[in-house]
Design a protein around this motif. Structure first.
Motif, mmCIF file in Angstrom:
data_model
loop_
_atom_site.group_PDB
_atom_site.id
_atom_site.type_symbol
_atom_site.label_atom_id
_atom_site.label_comp_id
_atom_site.label_asym_id
_atom_site.label_seq_id
_atom_site.Cartn_x
_atom_site.Cartn_y
_atom_site.Cartn_z
ATOM 1 N N SER A 191 -27.500 -81.433 -3.537
ATOM 2 C CA SER A 191 -28.708 -81.359 -2.715
ATOM 3 C C SER A 191 -28.529 -80.240 -1.688
ATOM 4 N N ASN A 192 -29.610 -79.934 -0.980
ATOM 5 C CA ASN A 192 -29.549 -78.875 0.026
ATOM 6 C C ASN A 192 -28.559 -79.227 1.141
ATOM 7 N N ILE A 193 -28.563 -80.483 1.558
ATOM 8 C CA ILE A 193 -27.627 -80.896 2.609
ATOM 9 C C ILE A 193 -26.197 -80.797 2.110
ATOM 10 N N GLU A 194 -25.982 -81.174 0.835
ATOM 11 C CA GLU A 194 -24.631 -81.072 0.263
ATOM 12 C C GLU A 194 -24.192 -79.609 0.146
ATOM 13 N N LEU A 195 -25.138 -78.751 -0.248
ATOM 14 C CA LEU A 195 -24.803 -77.323 -0.341
ATOM 15 C C LEU A 195 -24.441 -76.768 1.027
ATOM 16 N N ASN A 196 -25.166 -77.214 2.028
ATOM 17 C CA ASN A 196 -24.858 -76.765 3.390
ATOM 18 C C ASN A 196 -23.465 -77.231 3.828
ATOM 19 N N SER A 197 -23.094 -78.467 3.455
ATOM 20 C CA SER A 197 -21.762 -78.969 3.776
ATOM 21 C C SER A 197 -20.686 -78.121 3.129
ATOM 22 N N ILE A 198 -20.909 -77.780 1.863
ATOM 23 C CA ILE A 198 -19.911 -77.006 1.127
ATOM 24 C C ILE A 198 -19.781 -75.605 1.720
ATOM 25 N N ALA A 199 -20.930 -74.992 2.020
ATOM 26 C CA ALA A 199 -20.916 -73.617 2.515
ATOM 27 C C ALA A 199 -20.253 -73.518 3.888
ATOM 28 N N ASN A 200 -20.443 -74.526 4.723
ATOM 29 C CA ASN A 200 -19.941 -74.467 6.095
ATOM 30 C C ASN A 200 -18.673 -75.298 6.328
ATOM 31 N N ASN A 201 -18.159 -75.892 5.239
ATOM 32 C CA ASN A 201 -16.972 -76.747 5.366
ATOM 33 C C ASN A 201 -17.183 -77.852 6.398
ATOM 34 N N GLU A 202 -18.386 -78.422 6.378
ATOM 35 C CA GLU A 202 -18.704 -79.523 7.277
ATOM 36 C C GLU A 202 -18.830 -80.801 6.440
ATOM 37 N N PHE A 203 -17.798 -81.603 6.506
ATOM 38 C CA PHE A 203 -17.742 -82.794 5.665
ATOM 39 C C PHE A 203 -17.593 -84.050 6.519
ATOM 40 N N VAL A 204 -17.918 -85.172 5.926
ATOM 41 C CA VAL A 204 -17.804 -86.455 6.615
ATOM 42 C C VAL A 204 -16.493 -87.121 6.221
ATOM 43 N N SER B 101 -26.830 -87.655 1.844
ATOM 44 C CA SER B 101 -27.029 -86.474 0.992
ATOM 45 C C SER B 101 -28.396 -85.843 1.203
ATOM 46 N N GLY B 102 -29.291 -86.551 1.911
ATOM 47 C CA GLY B 102 -30.622 -86.019 2.184
ATOM 48 C C GLY B 102 -31.655 -86.376 1.149
ATOM 49 N N GLU B 103 -31.274 -87.054 0.059
ATOM 50 C CA GLU B 103 -32.216 -87.384 -1.005
ATOM 51 C C GLU B 103 -32.478 -88.878 -1.015
ATOM 52 N N ASP B 104 -33.770 -89.249 -0.939
ATOM 53 C CA ASP B 104 -34.134 -90.661 -0.996
ATOM 54 C C ASP B 104 -33.668 -91.264 -2.319
ATOM 55 N N GLY B 105 -33.226 -92.520 -2.213
ATOM 56 C CA GLY B 105 -32.802 -93.208 -3.424
ATOM 57 C C GLY B 105 -31.342 -93.002 -3.765
#
Length: 1022
Positions: free
Chosen positions: A291-304, A409-413
């Motif tokens: 998802s877009n939020i997951e891609l942003n996490s990967i690109a910026n190394n921002e993980f939970v 992840s930003g995606e409903d469901g």
């Protein structure tokens, strides 16, 4: 004249004799007193003699004595078996003499059920737990304290037992049954407890003994056939009032031996899993699988880091206050305890409050009574089902405003944030326990005693759960509320007659007769409601459910009536014989099998008292014990032999109607009990001036008439039935050993080990219609010659690699049970271990295909388990170290095979990090990830060794010197620090090799992470 002189001489002689007698009487005096034990209770039959003379007497039932001594007598010598001999100066006032227990004495008093015995006179396999070691591990679970303290005893930390307030079960000498009862029972202060011992405060315990063989267990008959834990609580003393305080604070942190995939590693796992599904073996575009939020996490190394978000240090604090004291007539022990644990998973807590009052009252010289009351109030708050291992590190736990995101992840469901569910779910359980005992005793004669034992137990609990409309479980129902109310009631009445007769020092006889009646009731009301317009009340608003309310009611009652006789004979303090028989009747039994008989006999030979050994200075004790008994294993499931039905609503002619449907179990009116016949031989020894002490046991137990289940045709309307057939065996060796390496006034050092081995095997099943023996029942996992809980699985043989012969692989054979025509590198390889000839007979030779016969048997039970501990004392310091080990255990690890635990390597869930196969890095231990399907035969890979060695406890204590405590007007101040579960060496991947963590998507409380704990405590005596 002569006659007159003669009369005067006679008068003079008479006067002189009278004067001599008068002087003799005047030169003597009477000394009176009372002899007490270390707890302040009277010691009957204690010996009291004048030092240096043969003048002596014995104390009566109340510990009192009266002795006439010469006027110049200075010292009395008081002795009693098992106690240190004491010299007491004679005074003009009544004496009160307290004896001390003889340290390391063979005459230590052991509770054996229906009385006590000197340790040297114990005939059966009875073990006494070292309470100082058991209580070194701070816990609310008394059963957990026994781990490694008694040979042959395993503590089973099953589902949920590691959570705050959780409990565990005991397993003594293996599993004696397949479908029947395998757990031991608890007897607290002579009362058989139903429903556990959660209400007992460890600080209230005086001693714990374990009855391990049939001779020792026979006094409790069918209930005690799987082992008996005897718990004796503290009682009042005949002395001044003493007040004790014990408080401790514990911090806990998560213990684990694995890593989960980091954010980038998890992203790569998903890429590899999707790549494996593509014909060209190419990587997918990240935009297609994230998802877009997951891609942003990967690109910026921002993980939970979900472990940081969901796991926090746990805190335990406990405070116990006890008062003990009394007079000659009334003795009292009272205590209160507050215990609270905040778990390492937020919202999981346990709070317990205990009150105990034990009163001993002397009414007359022959009549006394005991009154005990124990109250418990507790509250458990259970966390929502979360798993920090499986949740994706990609996404955001909080939004820009700091609020918890529902979908990270930003995606409903998609998967719901576990923090969200923790907030939107409540799961509480409240309990109240009430136990009261009244036990009057009548000493009819010096040899004959009657005791009436009565007990009433009432335990209530209410479990409430609410999953809001915003939670993952309740969103489609607009909220779900559940309330489970349970009530357990039990009463116990027992009449006991004891006859003790010492005909002479060489002939001592004891007879105990008992009749017992008890009744146990269980009532449960379960209510579930769905759909709530107003959710502010949580589960308290269950009556407002608009989506329907379902109510279930369950009620059971069992009654038991028993008669017991036990005779013991001691001849010359060398040869001891005990015979026991108990007759049990139970309402649970089928109509034609209501009554059962439990006989046992035991013999002991105290060889150290024989002339050819008694002068050997190196031997203090050498006792041989042989026991044999046959006990019934009581049925644990009521109404099994009867037809039962459950309420079942149905629709008739367009309208709803009420009816009943039969249960899934076909009743068997001929259902009988299992019988466990045990042979036990043991040796107790004390050598080299008690430098080395211990015991060695061998046992062989055969369970016949096994309780089994068998499937029935579905056309009957039932699924299965219970019946009796076959035999199982448990045999093993147990060793308890203590070496007192150094023992002087300044420094003491001892080392102890407990070692146990158990071998379990199913000996036979039943015959078919032609009289041929059936050797296996695959449907219910019964296999003759294998352990009763055996694992049967295909054998993992590595990972298929490039260049392997896939075309001729057994897994690719069209005749295989599961044919893998698309076998390729990265798949799991299964070993072809067996074959079948044309007649369907197993050959034992590989046949080039994978069939059911290629599955191998795996014993999950450990080869051995035990502990090694050492205790050192130097002046005011004491140090205790305890190691616990389990060797040869095997378990199926769900982290490696179950989707809900991230074990399928599909890339949909995170999981424990393993070196999985990729074309660039071909692994030989774990398969290639696959987004569409779990690897074939994955369960075979998950069978793993669960052996471990754990540094379970390190405890360092310091007792302040008397100079300081005296100034503070205190008797004792002890400070201690304790570390628990400090180190675990194991190859098993998980939080604990003993219990698996709960499944993310399971509604059951199936586990809880283990923890490392550090404790600071203080003990104060006024």
């Amino acid at each position: 004249m002569c006659k007159s002189i003669k009369k005067r001489k006679q008068l003079l002689v008479t006067f002189l004799m009278f004067f001599a007698v008068s002087f003799s009487v005047y030169a003597q005096k009477t000394v009176k007193g009372t002899v007490l034990d270390e707890t302040g209770l009277p010691l009957p039959s204690a010996s009291v003699t004048v030092k240096g003379t043969a003048n002596g007497t014995s104390t009566d039932f109340d510990g009192k004595f009266s002795i006439t001594v010469a006027n110049d007598a200075k010292v009395l010598v008081v002795s009693y078996i098992g106690y240190k001999t004491k010299e007491v100066a004679i005074t003009n006032s009544d004496l009160k003499i307290a004896l001390e227990v003889e340290a390391n004495s063979l005459n230590e008093i052991i509770v054996v059920g229906y009385g006590t015995r000197r340790k040297s006179d114990v005939v059966g396999a009875v073990a006494k737990a070292d309470l100082s070691k058991a209580t070194a591990t701070p816990t609310s679970d008394v059963t957990e304290m026994l781990r490694g303290r008694v040979s042959g005893l395993r503590v089973d930390v099953g589902g949920g037992s590691l959570r705050p307030g959780g409990t565990s079960e005991i397993l003594l000498r293996g599993r004696s049954s397949i479908e029947g009862n395998v757990s031991g029972i608890y007897v607290v202060d002579g009362i058989i407890r139903e429903g556990g011992i959660e209400d007992i405060n460890p600080d209230d315990i005086e001693s714990i003994e374990v009855l391990k063989d049939a001779s020792a267990q026979a006094i409790y008959g069918a209930k005690g056939s799987n082992g008996v834990i005897l718990i004796t609580t503290k009682r009042g003393k005949n002395n001044k009032v003493n007040v004790s305080y014990h408080g401790f604070l514990t911090t806990k942190k998560l213990e684990r031996n694995f890593d989960v995939y980091s954010g980038q590693e998890y992203a790569q796992l998903r890429r590899e899993a999707v790549r494996a599904t593509r014909a060209d073996n190419s990587y997918p575009d990240d935009a297609d699988i994230f998802s877009n939020i997951e891609l942003n996490s990967i690109a910026n190394n921002e993980f939970v880091d979900w472990e940081n978000e969901l796991v926090a240090p746990g805190i335990v604090n406990s405070h116990s206050l006890s008062i003990v004291g009394g007079t000659e007539f009334t003795k009292v022990y009272g205590s209160v305890n507050y215990f609270r644990e905040e778990g390492i998973i937020p919202t999981s807590t346990y709070t317990r409050k205990n009150l105990r009052l034990n009163v001993d009252q002397k009414i007359t010289d022959k009549i006394s009574a005991r009154f005990d009351i124990n109250l418990l109030n507790d509250l458990s708050e259970r966390a929502a089902n979360v798993n920090v291992i499986t949740f994706s590190p990609l996404g955001r736990a909080y939004d820009d405003m700091g609020n918890i995101t529902q979908f990270p992840s930003g995606e409903d469901g998609t998967a719901i944030n576990p923090l969200w569910n923790l907030r939107e779910e409540d799961h509480d359980e409240k309990g109240n326990d009430f136990v009261v005992n009244f036990i009057p005793t009548y000493q009819i004669t010096d040899d004959l005693k009657y005791q009436l034992t009565t007990s009433l137990t009432r335990k209530t609990s209410e479990r409430g759960q609410y999953q809001s409309s915003l939670s993952g479980a309740g969103d489609s129902d607009r909220g779900i509320a559940r309330i489970d109310n349970q009530l357990r009631e039990a009463f116990f009445i027992e009449n006991i007659i004891t006859y003790n007769k010492e005909f002479n020092p060489d002939n001592i006889f004891n007879l105990t007769l008992a009749s017992t009646m008890d009744e146990n009731k269980f009532t449960q009301t379960f209510t579930e409601g769905r759909g709530f317009p107003n959710e502010s009340l949580g589960y308290d608003g269950i009556t407002n459910a608009i989506g329907g309310v379902e109510v279930q009611r369950n009620k059971t009652k069992t009654r038991n009536l028993s008669y017991m006789a036990r005779a013991r004979y001691n001849f010359m303090d060398k040869y001891l014989v005990t015979g026991t028989v108990r007759r049990d009747g139970s309402s649970v039994n089928a109509r034609d099998f209501k009554w059962t008989t439990n006989p046992a006999i035991a013999f002991a030979w105290k060889m150290q008292n024989e002339s050819f050994i008694e002068n050997i200075e190196e031997i203090q004790e050498l006792k041989l014990r042989v026991t044999y008994g046959s006990l019934i294993n009581s049925l644990s499931r009521p109404y099994t032999s009867l037809f039962t039905a459950a309420g079942q609503n149905y629709v008739f002619d367009g309208e709803s109607a009420s009816g009943y449907s039969p249960s899934v179990i076909l009743p068997n009116p001929q259902l009988e009990h299992e019988r466990i016949t045990t042979f036990n031989i043991g040796v107790d020894f004390s050598l080299f001036d008690r430098f080395l002490t211990g015991s060695l046991e061998y046992y062989d137990a055969i369970t016949s008439n096994l309780l089994l289940r068998r499937g029935v045709p579905s056309t009957t309307g039932y699924q299965y039935t219970f019946f009796n057939a076959g035999e199982a065996q448990n045999k093993g060796i147990e060793l308890s050993l203590t070496a007192n390496l150094i023992n002087n006034d300044d420094f003491r050092w001892s080392v102890s080990t407990i070692w146990s081995n158990n071998q379990n095997k199913l000996l036979s099943l039943y015959n078919d219609g032609n009289g041929n023996p059936i050797l296996e029942d695959d449907a219910y996992n019964y296999f003759v010659g294998q352990p009763t809980n055996v694992l049967r699985q295909y054998q993992f043989d590595g990972i298929w690699q490039e260049g392997d012969d896939f075309a001729n692989a057994p897994q690719a054979n069209p005749d295989s049970a599961i044919t893998q025509t698309d076998l390729r590198p990265g798949d799991i390889r299964i070993k072809d271990t067996n074959g079948v000839d044309a007649n369907g007979n197993v050959t034992g030779v590989p046949d080039g295909k994978i069939t059911q016969e290629d599955r191998v048997f795996i014993d999950p039970n450990p080869d051995w388990f035990g502990s090694l501990s050492t205790t050192m004392e130097y002046k005011g310091f004491d140090l205790f170290l305890d190691f616990y080990a389990v060797e040869g255990a095997t378990k199926v690890n769900p982290f490696l095979s179950d989707f809900n635990n991230g074990g399928t390597l599909s890339g949909k869930l995170n999981g424990v990090k393993v070196p999985y196969y990729t074309p660039e890095n071909p692994s030989t231990t774990f398969p290639r990830p696959n987004f569409d399907a779990a690897p074939q035969y994955l369960n075979a890979l998950a069978v793993k060794d669960a052996s471990y060695v754990r540094l379970r406890t390190i405890s360092l204590g310091y007792t302040l010197p008397d100079v300081i405590t005296t100034k503070l007007s205190l008797s004792q101040i002890k400070l201690y620090v304790t570390g628990t579960n400090l180190f675990t060496k194991t190859d098993y991947i998980g939080y604990s090799p003993e219990v698996n963590i709960r499944s993310t998507f399971s509604n059951a409380d199936t586990g809880y992470p283990d923890a490392t704990a550090f404790t600071f405590g203080v003990k104060i005596k006024l």
